[in-house]
Motif scaffolding. Structure first.
Motif, short mmCIF file in Angstrom:
data_model
loop_
_atom_site.label_atom_id
_atom_site.label_comp_id
_atom_site.label_asym_id
_atom_site.label_seq_id
_atom_site.Cartn_x
_atom_site.Cartn_y
_atom_site.Cartn_z
N ASN A 119 0.83 -1.21 0.00
CA ASN A 119 0.00 0.00 0.00
C ASN A 119 0.86 1.25 0.00
N LEU A 120 1.93 1.24 0.79
CA LEU A 120 2.83 2.40 0.84
C LEU A 120 3.47 2.64 -0.51
N GLU A 121 3.83 1.57 -1.20
CA GLU A 121 4.45 1.69 -2.51
C GLU A 121 3.45 2.22 -3.54
N ARG A 122 2.21 1.77 -3.45
CA ARG A 122 1.20 2.15 -4.43
C ARG A 122 0.69 3.58 -4.26
N MET A 123 0.95 4.20 -3.10
CA MET A 123 0.47 5.57 -2.87
C MET A 123 1.04 6.56 -3.87
N ILE A 124 2.29 6.38 -4.24
CA ILE A 124 2.97 7.31 -5.14
C ILE A 124 2.90 6.76 -6.56
N LYS A 125 2.33 7.53 -7.46
CA LYS A 125 2.13 7.06 -8.83
C LYS A 125 3.29 7.46 -9.73
N SER A 126 3.61 6.58 -10.65
CA SER A 126 4.63 6.88 -11.66
C SER A 126 4.02 7.76 -12.75
N LYS A 127 4.87 8.32 -13.62
CA LYS A 127 4.37 9.11 -14.74
C LYS A 127 3.45 8.28 -15.63
N ASP A 128 3.79 7.01 -15.81
CA ASP A 128 2.98 6.13 -16.64
C ASP A 128 1.61 5.90 -16.02
N GLU A 129 1.59 5.69 -14.71
CA GLU A 129 0.31 5.50 -14.03
C GLU A 129 -0.56 6.74 -14.13
N ILE A 130 0.03 7.90 -13.91
CA ILE A 130 -0.73 9.15 -13.99
C ILE A 130 -1.26 9.36 -15.41
N SER A 131 -0.46 9.03 -16.41
CA SER A 131 -0.88 9.17 -17.80
C SER A 131 -2.09 8.28 -18.09
N LYS A 132 -2.08 7.05 -17.58
CA LYS A 132 -3.21 6.14 -17.81
C LYS A 132 -4.47 6.66 -17.11
N MET A 133 -4.30 7.22 -15.93
CA MET A 133 -5.44 7.75 -15.20
C MET A 133 -5.99 9.00 -15.90
N GLU A 134 -5.10 9.81 -16.45
CA GLU A 134 -5.56 10.98 -17.21
C GLU A 134 -6.37 10.54 -18.42
N THR A 135 -5.92 9.48 -19.08
CA THR A 135 -6.68 8.97 -20.23
C THR A 135 -8.05 8.48 -19.79
N ALA A 136 -8.10 7.75 -18.66
CA ALA A 136 -9.38 7.26 -18.13
C ALA A 136 -10.30 8.43 -17.80
#
Length: 343
Positions: A119-136
């Motif tokens: 959970n601690l690791e997943r709190m901080i998003k990578s650029k790729d994760e943020i990009s996918k969420m922006e697309t969603a």
């Protein structure tokens, strides 16, 4: 412990070593996907150790071999898996908080301790994760505009039909699936934060809480379509709480402070008892991830976190208003997408 090529696993290995664990046992599908790239279609178990390994069912061997960044092994039996761990002299295991009781019992040969390392690791998003969420987010926002809720209300559509049609449009625009069961509420049902779409013809106001997934990552947005002066009055209060909470977001601020800002505004107008949930929540591969923007959450906001801001006022038996947007943190809070508040 040796370093892993996977940065997330490497970080968890360091946490395991620091806290005197021999390994970590994972069964949560999205945790395994996050760490390996492989999404199970039946069941899977990931053992994080010096040489991480994913145990997969026979049905998943092909897909796991194509997608997993970690070594895979066909799952034969739980006894066999336990024997493998014992052969490596593993005694103390970190486990997830949502591990089922059945699996927990099968690991009773080991010292088990619940850990929030993933959970601690997943709190901080990578650029790729943020990009996918922006697309969603963009897919979802485009789709709500195309749905044209006010036209559906004028044409006497039912709640369930609007919910179904919104899901279809999001898929047509590139979504995999809805992030969660769409809330499409109207009339007095808008005072229920988790109302379920019914066969009722759309009344007013109309509250739509919805989202979609793109490459596994979720979006989450709420808009309330208002029609009367009283609804407009309540909506303006909610919007003020929404905007001021977002403006206060920056690195180093506690989540509880963001909740307090939104809650204090609504309370000042006399509706504190009608704001009956937290101000927001983190999200990513799951629609609800930790932490929450609640009055009790002392976690500190960090760069590249992504969470919702969603204050609401709910007048029992009358109507409710909620306004929700996703925000990612880059020194300050930046709203994702550009969907107008009033449609």
């Amino acid at each position: 412990m040796e370093s892993s090529k996977n940065v997330h696993i490497d970080n968890i290995l360091k946490r395991l070593e620091k806290n005197n664990f021999d390994a970590m046992f994972l069964a949560n599908f999205n945790n395994i996907r996050y760490l390996t790239g492989y999404l199970s279609t039946s069941f899977a178990f990931l053992i994080i150790k010096e040489n991480p390994i994913v145990y997969v069912s026979a049905m998943d061997m092909e897909i796991a071999s194509k997608t997993s960044s970690c070594q895979i092994k066909k799952f034969e039996s739980f006894n066999s898996l336990v024997d493998d761990l014992k052969e490596e002299n593993i005694k103390k295991l970190a486990i997830e908080e949502d591990l089922t009781a059945g699996i927990y019992k099968k690991l009773d040969d080991f010292t088990l301790e619940i850990s929030d390392f993933v959970n601690l690791e997943r709190m901080i998003k990578s650029k790729d994760e943020i990009s996918k969420m922006e697309t969603a987010v963009n897919i979802a926002h485009k789709s709500l505009i195309e749905l044209d809720v006010r036209a559906k209300q004028e044409d006497s559509w039912e709640e369930w039909a609007c919910s179904y049609e919104l899901g279809r449009i999001m898929r047509e625009n590139g979504a995999e699936i809805e992030s969660f069961d769409t809330i499409f509420a109207s009339g007095a049902d808008t005072s229920l934060p988790h109302s379920v779409p019914s066969h009722k013809v759309l009344e007013t106001p109309i509250l739509v809480d919805y989202g979609c997934k793109f490459e596994g990552y979720c979006s989450d947005t709420t808009r309330t379509f208002i029609y009367t002066e009283k609804q407009e009055e309540i909506s303006s209060i909610v919007l003020e709480a929404h905007d001021k909470a977002i403006n206060a977001i920056k690195e180093g601020v506690q989540y509880s402070e963001i909740d307090k800002i939104a809650r204090d505004i609504i309370t000042e107008y006399g509706y504190g008892d009608n704001f009956i949930h937290s101000t927001g929540h983190n999200l990513g591969l799951d629609i609800h991830e930790s932490p929450n923007a609640s009055i009790r959450d002392q976690n500190i906001i960090e760069k590249n976190m992504v969470f919702t801001i969603e204050p609401g006022i709910y007048l029992e038996g009358e109507f409710g208003v909620r306004i929700e947007d996703m925000v990612f943190v880059d020194k300050k809070g930046i709203v994702m997408g550009d969907l107008p508040v009033y449609l």
